[in-house]
Design a protein around this motif. Sequence first.
Motif, PDB file in Angstrom:
ATOM      1  N   VAL A  14      -7.369  59.282  78.527  1.00 13.60           N
ATOM      2  CA  VAL A  14      -6.233  59.892  77.844  1.00 13.60           C
ATOM      3  C   VAL A  14      -5.284  60.497  78.872  1.00 13.60           C
ATOM      4  CG1 VAL A  14      -7.583  60.437  75.784  1.00 13.60           C
ATOM      5  CG2 VAL A  14      -7.369  62.150  77.600  1.00 13.60           C
ATOM      6  N   LYS A  15      -4.049  60.732  78.460  1.00  7.91           N
ATOM      7  CA  LYS A  15      -3.113  61.471  79.294  1.00  7.91           C
ATOM      8  C   LYS A  15      -3.461  62.950  79.250  1.00  7.91           C
ATOM      9  CE  LYS A  15       0.668  58.184  78.593  1.00  7.91           C
ATOM     10  NZ  LYS A  15       2.025  57.976  78.028  1.00  7.91           N
ATOM     11  N   GLU A  16      -3.036  63.686  80.277  1.00  2.27           N
ATOM     12  CA  GLU A  16      -3.428  65.094  80.335  1.00  2.27           C
ATOM     13  C   GLU A  16      -2.940  65.892  79.134  1.00  2.27           C
ATOM     14  OE1 GLU A  16       0.340  64.762  82.920  1.00  2.27           O
ATOM     15  OE2 GLU A  16      -1.456  63.570  82.467  1.00  2.27           O
ATOM     16  N   ARG A  17      -1.791  65.528  78.581  1.00  2.00           N
ATOM     17  CA  ARG A  17      -1.290  66.280  77.430  1.00  2.00           C
ATOM     18  C   ARG A  17      -2.057  65.953  76.149  1.00  2.00           C
ATOM     19  NH1 ARG A  17       2.972  62.601  78.545  1.00  2.00           N
ATOM     20  NH2 ARG A  17       3.286  61.038  76.913  1.00  2.00           N
ATOM     21  N   VAL A  33     -15.574  65.298  82.928  1.00  2.22           N
ATOM     22  CA  VAL A  33     -14.142  65.014  82.842  1.00  2.22           C
ATOM     23  C   VAL A  33     -13.638  64.753  84.256  1.00  2.22           C
ATOM     24  CG1 VAL A  33     -11.857  65.978  82.348  1.00  2.22           C
ATOM     25  CG2 VAL A  33     -13.743  66.346  80.737  1.00  2.22           C
ATOM     26  N   VAL A  34     -12.968  63.620  84.435  1.00  3.77           N
ATOM     27  CA  VAL A  34     -12.408  63.250  85.740  1.00  3.77           C
ATOM     28  C   VAL A  34     -10.896  63.190  85.593  1.00  3.77           C
ATOM     29  CG1 VAL A  34     -12.361  61.549  87.589  1.00  3.77           C
ATOM     30  CG2 VAL A  34     -14.465  61.903  86.284  1.00  3.77           C
ATOM     31  N   THR A  35     -10.191  63.937  86.418  1.00  2.62           N
ATOM     32  CA  THR A  35      -8.740  63.984  86.322  1.00  2.62           C
ATOM     33  C   THR A  35      -8.082  63.437  87.577  1.00  2.62           C
ATOM     34  OG1 THR A  35      -6.830  65.455  86.044  1.00  2.62           O
ATOM     35  CG2 THR A  35      -8.696  66.339  87.250  1.00  2.62           C
ATOM     36  N   ASP A  36      -6.853  63.026  87.434  1.00  7.36           N
ATOM     37  CA  ASP A  36      -6.009  62.815  88.605  1.00  7.36           C
ATOM     38  C   ASP A  36      -5.813  64.183  89.240  1.00  7.36           C
ATOM     39  OD1 ASP A  36      -3.492  62.719  90.170  1.00  7.36           O
ATOM     40  OD2 ASP A  36      -3.354  60.680  89.392  1.00  7.36           O
ATOM     41  N   SER A  37      -5.930  64.253  90.553  1.00  5.14           N
ATOM     42  CA  SER A  37      -5.860  65.545  91.242  1.00  5.14           C
ATOM     43  C   SER A  37      -4.553  66.277  90.968  1.00  5.14           C
ATOM     44  CB  SER A  37      -6.033  65.344  92.748  1.00  5.14           C
ATOM     45  OG  SER A  37      -7.286  64.765  93.039  1.00  5.14           O
ATOM     46  N   GLN A  38      -3.481  65.543  90.736  1.00  6.56           N
ATOM     47  CA  GLN A  38      -2.185  66.169  90.501  1.00  6.56           C
ATOM     48  C   GLN A  38      -2.153  66.971  89.200  1.00  6.56           C
ATOM     49  OE1 GLN A  38       1.233  63.412  91.701  1.00  6.56           O
ATOM     50  NE2 GLN A  38      -0.444  61.961  91.491  1.00  6.56           N
ATOM     51  N   ALA A  39      -3.062  66.653  88.273  1.00  9.73           N
ATOM     52  CA  ALA A  39      -3.072  67.315  86.968  1.00  9.73           C
ATOM     53  C   ALA A  39      -4.185  68.354  86.862  1.00  9.73           C
ATOM     54  CB  ALA A  39      -3.226  66.276  85.863  1.00  9.73           C
ATOM     55  N   PHE A  40      -4.738  68.783  87.999  1.00  8.20           N
ATOM     56  CA  PHE A  40      -5.900  69.665  88.003  1.00  8.20           C
ATOM     57  C   PHE A  40      -5.708  70.915  87.141  1.00  8.20           C
ATOM     58  CE2 PHE A  40      -8.919  68.586  91.655  1.00  8.20           C
ATOM     59  CZ  PHE A  40     -10.031  68.656  90.830  1.00  8.20           C
ATOM     60  N   LEU A  41      -4.621  71.622  87.314  1.00  3.70           N
ATOM     61  CA  LEU A  41      -4.443  72.893  86.611  1.00  3.70           C
ATOM     62  C   LEU A  41      -4.389  72.706  85.098  1.00  3.70           C
ATOM     63  CD1 LEU A  41      -1.990  75.109  88.694  1.00  3.70           C
ATOM     64  CD2 LEU A  41      -4.442  75.421  88.309  1.00  3.70           C
ATOM     65  N   LYS A  42      -3.625  71.730  84.648  1.00  2.00           N
ATOM     66  CA  LYS A  42      -3.501  71.464  83.215  1.00  2.00           C
ATOM     67  C   LYS A  42      -4.846  71.052  82.627  1.00  2.00           C
ATOM     68  CE  LYS A  42      -1.730  70.125  79.195  1.00  2.00           C
ATOM     69  NZ  LYS A  42      -1.558  71.117  78.109  1.00  2.00           N
ATOM     70  N   VAL A  43      -5.536  70.146  83.309  1.00  2.00           N
ATOM     71  CA  VAL A  43      -6.816  69.651  82.806  1.00  2.00           C
ATOM     72  C   VAL A  43      -7.873  70.752  82.840  1.00  2.00           C
ATOM     73  CG1 VAL A  43      -8.671  67.988  83.217  1.00  2.00           C
ATOM     74  CG2 VAL A  43      -6.288  67.261  83.371  1.00  2.00           C
ATOM     75  N   ALA A  44      -7.889  71.556  83.895  1.00  9.84           N
ATOM     76  CA  ALA A  44      -8.847  72.656  83.979  1.00  9.84           C
ATOM     77  C   ALA A  44      -8.625  73.662  82.859  1.00  9.84           C
ATOM     78  CB  ALA A  44      -8.730  73.343  85.340  1.00  9.84           C
ATOM     79  N   ALA A  45      -7.368  73.920  82.528  1.00  9.82           N
ATOM     80  CA  ALA A  45      -7.056  74.873  81.460  1.00  9.82           C
ATOM     81  C   ALA A  45      -7.507  74.365  80.097  1.00  9.82           C
ATOM     82  CB  ALA A  45      -5.560  75.155  81.440  1.00  9.82           C
ATOM     83  N   ILE A  51     -18.075  72.176  80.399  1.00 13.30           N
ATOM     84  CA  ILE A  51     -17.961  70.738  80.673  1.00 13.30           C
ATOM     85  C   ILE A  51     -17.634  70.535  82.153  1.00 13.30           C
ATOM     86  CG2 ILE A  51     -16.715  68.610  80.150  1.00 13.30           C
ATOM     87  CD1 ILE A  51     -16.114  69.721  77.390  1.00 13.30           C
ATOM     88  N   PRO A  52     -18.467  69.808  82.899  1.00 11.90           N
ATOM     89  CA  PRO A  52     -18.189  69.568  84.321  1.00 11.90           C
ATOM     90  C   PRO A  52     -16.853  68.852  84.510  1.00 11.90           C
ATOM     91  CG  PRO A  52     -20.447  68.967  83.789  1.00 11.90           C
ATOM     92  CD  PRO A  52     -19.745  69.231  82.481  1.00 11.90           C
ATOM     93  N   LEU A  53     -16.144  69.254  85.559  1.00  8.99           N
ATOM     94  CA  LEU A  53     -14.805  68.722  85.831  1.00  8.99           C
ATOM     95  C   LEU A  53     -14.654  68.434  87.312  1.00  8.99           C
ATOM     96  CD1 LEU A  53     -11.692  68.331  85.230  1.00  8.99           C
ATOM     97  CD2 LEU A  53     -11.479  70.801  85.645  1.00  8.99           C
ATOM     98  N   THR A  54     -14.081  67.293  87.625  1.00 11.02           N
ATOM     99  CA  THR A  54     -13.721  66.984  89.006  1.00 11.02           C
ATOM    100  C   THR A  54     -12.535  66.030  88.976  1.00 11.02           C
ATOM    101  OG1 THR A  54     -14.611  66.424  91.205  1.00 11.02           O
ATOM    102  CG2 THR A  54     -15.248  64.991  89.355  1.00 11.02           C
ATOM    103  N   SER A  55     -12.200  65.475  90.157  1.00 15.35           N
ATOM    104  CA  SER A  55     -11.066  64.551  90.208  1.00 15.35           C
ATOM    105  C   SER A  55     -11.484  63.213  90.794  1.00 15.35           C
ATOM    106  CB  SER A  55      -9.922  65.139  91.045  1.00 15.35           C
ATOM    107  OG  SER A  55     -10.186  65.013  92.425  1.00 15.35           O
TER     108      SER A  55
END
Length: 203
Positions: A14-17, A33-45, A51-55
């Motif tokens: 999914v997209k970060e939004r 949850v694996v995010t693009d590093s550029q979206a770290f703050l939004k995804v972390a929030a 839930i474990p989170l990384t990029s």
Amino acid sequence: IRDLLDSDSFCMVVKERELREALDRLKKPPKLVVTDSQAFLKVAADTPLEIPLTSFSILFARFRGDLTTQVLGTMAVDELRAGDTVLVAEACSHHPIADDIGRVKIPRWLTQYVGGKINFEHIQGHDFPEDLSRFKLVIHCGACMMNRREMLSRLLHCRRAGVPVTNYGLAISYSLGIFERALGPFPAALDAYRAAVAGSSVP
């Protein structure tokens, strides 16, 4: 994604939004949850703390290189001072976009973190300087376009030169204050970081 499918696991993209709504629709929370590093703050929030989170970039630091070496190298960010020179290394050759992660976003975040102007030099493709002595830190991309041997060779070159090395996702999460959370899925690397912070020997 291929590995997840081969392991009979569900994978949702999914997209970060859209993340918060997607998590709300799931009957069971995801294992990661694996995010693009550029979206770290939004995804972390938007991702609950349980839930474990990384990029993607941090996953590749483990897959293609040596995650613990790069985790410990990230701590050199605290030693940066205005006027220092940092090398940003990209494994692939591409045309930089307006808000390029390696040429715009990471320099901006690190400059804000350090509180002074840092000199950033950039390389692309297979070029890598023989002489690293003028650099205080090397920030490497995730190396998805390189093989493991080539990435390990670069890490060894940095170690021999006495220059700390990190990667995009690690540097970003560190500068944004979510480093330990981003390392949560990797207990050995997280333990090494905490041991280094405490001043004890790294296992």
